[in-house]
Motif scaffolding. Structure first.
Motif, mmCIF file in Angstrom:
data_model
loop_
_atom_site.group_PDB
_atom_site.id
_atom_site.type_symbol
_atom_site.label_atom_id
_atom_site.label_comp_id
_atom_site.label_asym_id
_atom_site.label_seq_id
_atom_site.Cartn_x
_atom_site.Cartn_y
_atom_site.Cartn_z
ATOM 1 N N ALA A 35 0.848 -1.194 0.000
ATOM 2 C CA ALA A 35 0.000 0.000 0.000
ATOM 3 C C ALA A 35 0.887 1.248 0.000
ATOM 4 C CB ALA A 35 -0.887 0.002 1.244
ATOM 5 N N THR A 36 0.296 2.356 -0.381
ATOM 6 C CA THR A 36 0.998 3.643 -0.301
ATOM 7 C C THR A 36 0.291 4.510 0.758
ATOM 8 O OG1 THR A 36 -0.340 4.513 -2.083
ATOM 9 C CG2 THR A 36 1.775 3.533 -2.699
ATOM 10 N N GLY A 37 0.473 5.823 0.678
ATOM 11 C CA GLY A 37 -0.147 6.719 1.659
ATOM 12 C C GLY A 37 0.779 6.956 2.847
ATOM 13 N N ASP A 38 0.301 7.712 3.819
ATOM 14 C CA ASP A 38 1.134 8.043 4.978
ATOM 15 C C ASP A 38 1.340 6.845 5.904
ATOM 16 O OD1 ASP A 38 1.928 10.631 4.616
ATOM 17 O OD2 ASP A 38 0.099 11.486 5.486
ATOM 18 N N THR A 39 0.298 6.010 6.021
ATOM 19 C CA THR A 39 0.322 4.965 7.056
ATOM 20 C C THR A 39 1.532 4.025 6.957
ATOM 21 O OG1 THR A 39 -2.083 5.120 7.037
ATOM 22 C CG2 THR A 39 -1.125 3.254 8.227
ATOM 23 N N PRO A 40 1.843 3.460 5.777
ATOM 24 C CA PRO A 40 2.946 2.486 5.767
ATOM 25 C C PRO A 40 4.355 3.070 5.662
ATOM 26 C CG PRO A 40 1.813 2.486 3.651
ATOM 27 C CD PRO A 40 1.164 3.541 4.477
ATOM 28 N N LEU A 66 -1.418 -2.015 -4.517
ATOM 29 C CA LEU A 66 -2.883 -1.999 -4.540
ATOM 30 C C LEU A 66 -3.450 -1.106 -5.632
ATOM 31 C CD1 LEU A 66 -3.581 -1.585 -0.750
ATOM 32 C CD2 LEU A 66 -4.471 -3.433 -2.172
ATOM 33 N N ASP A 67 -2.752 0.000 -5.892
ATOM 34 C CA ASP A 67 -3.414 0.995 -6.736
ATOM 35 C C ASP A 67 -2.441 2.000 -7.346
ATOM 36 O OD1 ASP A 67 -2.923 2.113 -4.230
ATOM 37 O OD2 ASP A 67 -5.027 2.096 -3.663
ATOM 38 N N GLU A 68 -2.955 2.753 -8.296
ATOM 39 C CA GLU A 68 -2.217 3.859 -8.924
ATOM 40 C C GLU A 68 -3.232 4.855 -9.462
ATOM 41 O OE1 GLU A 68 -0.152 6.105 -9.246
ATOM 42 O OE2 GLU A 68 1.609 5.125 -10.126
ATOM 43 N N LEU A 131 -2.407 -3.436 4.094
ATOM 44 C CA LEU A 131 -3.476 -2.485 3.775
ATOM 45 C C LEU A 131 -3.460 -1.297 4.729
ATOM 46 C CD1 LEU A 131 -6.652 -4.796 3.474
ATOM 47 C CD2 LEU A 131 -5.346 -3.813 1.579
ATOM 48 N N GLY A 132 -3.783 -0.118 4.195
ATOM 49 C CA GLY A 132 -4.186 1.002 5.030
ATOM 50 C C GLY A 132 -5.700 1.098 4.927
ATOM 51 N N ILE A 133 -6.282 2.108 5.519
ATOM 52 C CA ILE A 133 -7.740 2.268 5.424
ATOM 53 C C ILE A 133 -8.058 3.745 5.223
ATOM 54 C CG2 ILE A 133 -7.993 2.409 7.962
ATOM 55 C CD1 ILE A 133 -10.692 0.893 7.631
ATOM 56 N N GLY A 134 -9.015 4.025 4.350
ATOM 57 C CA GLY A 134 -9.442 5.415 4.158
ATOM 58 C C GLY A 134 -10.386 5.828 5.283
ATOM 59 N N GLY A 137 -13.504 4.198 4.973
ATOM 60 C CA GLY A 137 -13.507 2.731 5.024
ATOM 61 C C GLY A 137 -12.983 2.058 3.772
ATOM 62 N N HIS A 138 -12.409 2.844 2.844
ATOM 63 C CA HIS A 138 -11.924 2.176 1.622
ATOM 64 C C HIS A 138 -10.657 1.370 1.900
ATOM 65 C CE1 HIS A 138 -9.460 5.959 0.177
ATOM 66 N NE2 HIS A 138 -8.674 5.155 0.845
ATOM 67 N N ILE A 139 -10.471 0.324 1.114
ATOM 68 C CA ILE A 139 -9.202 -0.420 1.091
ATOM 69 C C ILE A 139 -8.761 -0.483 -0.364
ATOM 70 C CG2 ILE A 139 -9.284 -1.744 3.237
ATOM 71 C CD1 ILE A 139 -10.611 -4.042 1.754
ATOM 72 N N GLY A 140 -7.439 -0.329 -0.597
ATOM 73 C CA GLY A 140 -7.021 -0.018 -1.950
ATOM 74 C C GLY A 140 -7.793 1.243 -2.289
ATOM 75 N N PHE A 141 -8.281 1.340 -3.528
ATOM 76 C CA PHE A 141 -9.193 2.445 -3.835
ATOM 77 C C PHE A 141 -10.592 1.895 -4.091
ATOM 78 C CE2 PHE A 141 -5.786 5.742 -4.970
ATOM 79 C CZ PHE A 141 -6.020 6.453 -3.794
ATOM 80 N N SER A 166 -5.540 15.424 -1.067
ATOM 81 C CA SER A 166 -5.077 16.725 -1.575
ATOM 82 C C SER A 166 -3.891 17.234 -0.756
ATOM 83 C CB SER A 166 -6.221 17.741 -1.593
ATOM 84 O OG SER A 166 -6.634 18.020 -0.280
ATOM 85 N N ARG A 167 -3.689 16.657 0.461
ATOM 86 C CA ARG A 167 -2.539 17.098 1.263
ATOM 87 C C ARG A 167 -1.200 16.780 0.590
ATOM 88 N NH1 ARG A 167 -4.096 12.197 3.361
ATOM 89 N NH2 ARG A 167 -2.552 10.869 4.396
ATOM 90 N N PHE A 168 -1.206 15.836 -0.352
ATOM 91 C CA PHE A 168 0.033 15.491 -1.051
ATOM 92 C C PHE A 168 0.252 16.347 -2.306
ATOM 93 C CE2 PHE A 168 -1.420 11.358 0.874
ATOM 94 C CZ PHE A 168 -0.423 11.276 1.834
ATOM 95 N N GLU A 201 -8.433 10.229 13.148
ATOM 96 C CA GLU A 201 -9.317 10.346 11.968
ATOM 97 C C GLU A 201 -9.677 8.988 11.352
ATOM 98 O OE1 GLU A 201 -5.982 11.094 8.529
ATOM 99 O OE2 GLU A 201 -7.544 12.604 8.874
ATOM 100 N N LYS A 202 -8.995 7.918 11.806
ATOM 101 C CA LYS A 202 -9.320 6.574 11.302
ATOM 102 C C LYS A 202 -10.220 5.797 12.264
ATOM 103 C CE LYS A 202 -6.871 7.125 7.618
ATOM 104 N NZ LYS A 202 -5.609 6.509 7.309
ATOM 105 N N ALA A 203 -10.504 6.381 13.438
ATOM 106 C CA ALA A 203 -11.201 5.626 14.489
ATOM 107 C C ALA A 203 -12.576 5.125 14.040
ATOM 108 C CB ALA A 203 -11.318 6.480 15.746
HETATM 109 C C1 F6R Z 1 -3.008 3.378 -0.879
HETATM 110 C C2 F6R Z 1 -4.284 2.788 -0.509
HETATM 111 C C3 F6R Z 1 -5.281 3.531 0.315
HETATM 112 C C4 F6R Z 1 -4.655 4.081 1.604
HETATM 113 C C5 F6R Z 1 -5.697 4.875 2.392
HETATM 114 C C6 F6R Z 1 -5.109 5.496 3.646
HETATM 115 O O1 F6R Z 1 -2.267 2.499 -1.674
HETATM 116 O O2 F6R Z 1 -4.547 1.710 -0.921
HETATM 117 O O3 F6R Z 1 -6.341 2.677 0.634
HETATM 118 O O4 F6R Z 1 -4.176 3.020 2.369
HETATM 119 O O5 F6R Z 1 -6.224 5.889 1.587
HETATM 120 O O6 F6R Z 1 -4.176 6.462 3.292
HETATM 121 P P1 F6R Z 1 -3.221 7.128 4.376
HETATM 122 O O7 F6R Z 1 -2.321 6.052 4.862
HETATM 123 O O8 F6R Z 1 -2.472 8.201 3.629
HETATM 124 O O9 F6R Z 1 -4.113 7.661 5.456
#
Ligand code: F6R
Length: 241
Positions: A35-40, A66-68, A131-134, A137-141, A166-168, A201-203
């Motif tokens: 996965a990407t994003g801040d979490t991993p 997971l995604d692009e 996996l991270g989580i949106g 509740g999304h996983i991947g996109f 948008s923070r990125f 914010e993920k709680a």
């Molecule tokens: C990224 C991905 C997304 C992120 C999710 C959380 O590859 O699959 O599901 O895991 O959007 O993003 P962060 O970690 O930036 O809060």
């Protein structure tokens, strides 16, 4: 689902890295979903340390992201190709041909998705999926929807996801509105899954994923049906459990 509540982001990152590292040690030719994003990011830092200490070897590891984003070239610093190079791949001895990330610039997206799925199957499926989580509740996109999308597909990103990501970017207008994502079936076929969550914010998403109804409106809730998921959540992300 096993739930591991840890103190903070650093502890989550170390524990996650140790799980990935033990997978690599036990099966040096593992197929790992990333996965990407801040979490991993912290987990990747820890994995690089373990690699530099000689504890793990990526020579025979295959990875599938997971995604692009749709429409972002690999060289774009906001692309997930770029992210993975910067945060992990350029620091370890993974072979280029063993790295797989959907091509957001593919002319025929449907074909790209089909081929991505095929490559995962040819590799023998995913041994360990991170996996991270949106917030939604999304996983991947895989965004909240009326049905689970089984295979890799093109996604219209949710407004909430665009806002969160948008923070990125320099401005919200620059955030792509579409992405290619691995499907739910493919994620659920992974032999093991590690779900990571950090911060208040993920709680709510974590609460719904772990204790809520299993519904495509909260895509992560489907993980309740997987036989081998470990959630590593810090105290803030786990605060509603
Ligand atoms: C990224 C991905 C997304 C992120 C999710 C959380 O590859 O699959 O599901 O895991 O959007 O993003 P962060 O970690 O930036 O809060």
């Amino acid at each position: 689902m096993k739930v591991l509540i840890v103190k903070d982001y650093e502890e989550m990152s170390r524990k996650a890295a140790n799980i990935v590292a033990s997978q690599i040690i036990l099966k040096p030719d593992s197929v790992i979903g990333l996965a990407t994003g801040d979490t991993p990011k912290g987990m990747y830092r820890e994995l690089i340390k373990l690699y530099n200490n000689g504890d793990i070897d990526f020579a025979n590891i295959k990875t599938f992201n997971l995604d692009e984003y749709y429409g972002l070239p690999k060289e774009n610093p906001q692309s997930y190709h770029y992210y993975m190079m910067e945060n992990l791949f350029k620091h370890v001895n993974i072979k280029k041909e063993n790295i797989h990330i959907p091509n957001g610039m593919a002319e025929n997206i449907e074909k790209e998705c089909e081929e991505y799925e095929k490559k995962i199957q040819q590799a023998g499926g995913i041994d360990l999926q991170v996996l991270g989580i949106g917030r939604n509740g999304h996983i991947g996109f895989n965004e909240p929807d009326l049905k689970f999308e089984a295979k890799a597909h093109l996604v219209e990103l949710d407004e909430d996801t665009i806002k969160a990501n948008s923070r990125f970017f320099n401005s919200i207008q620059e955030v792509p509105t579409k992405a290619i994502s691995m499907g739910i079936k493919t994620i659920m076929h992974a032999k093991k899954i590690v779900l990571l969550a950090s911060g208040k914010e993920k709680a709510e998403a974590i609460y719904k994923a772990v204790k809520g109804e299993i519904t495509p409106k909260v895509p992560a809730s489907v993980l309740q049906l997987h036989p081998d998921v470990i959630l590593i959540a810090d105290e803030e992300a786990a605060s509603l459990l």
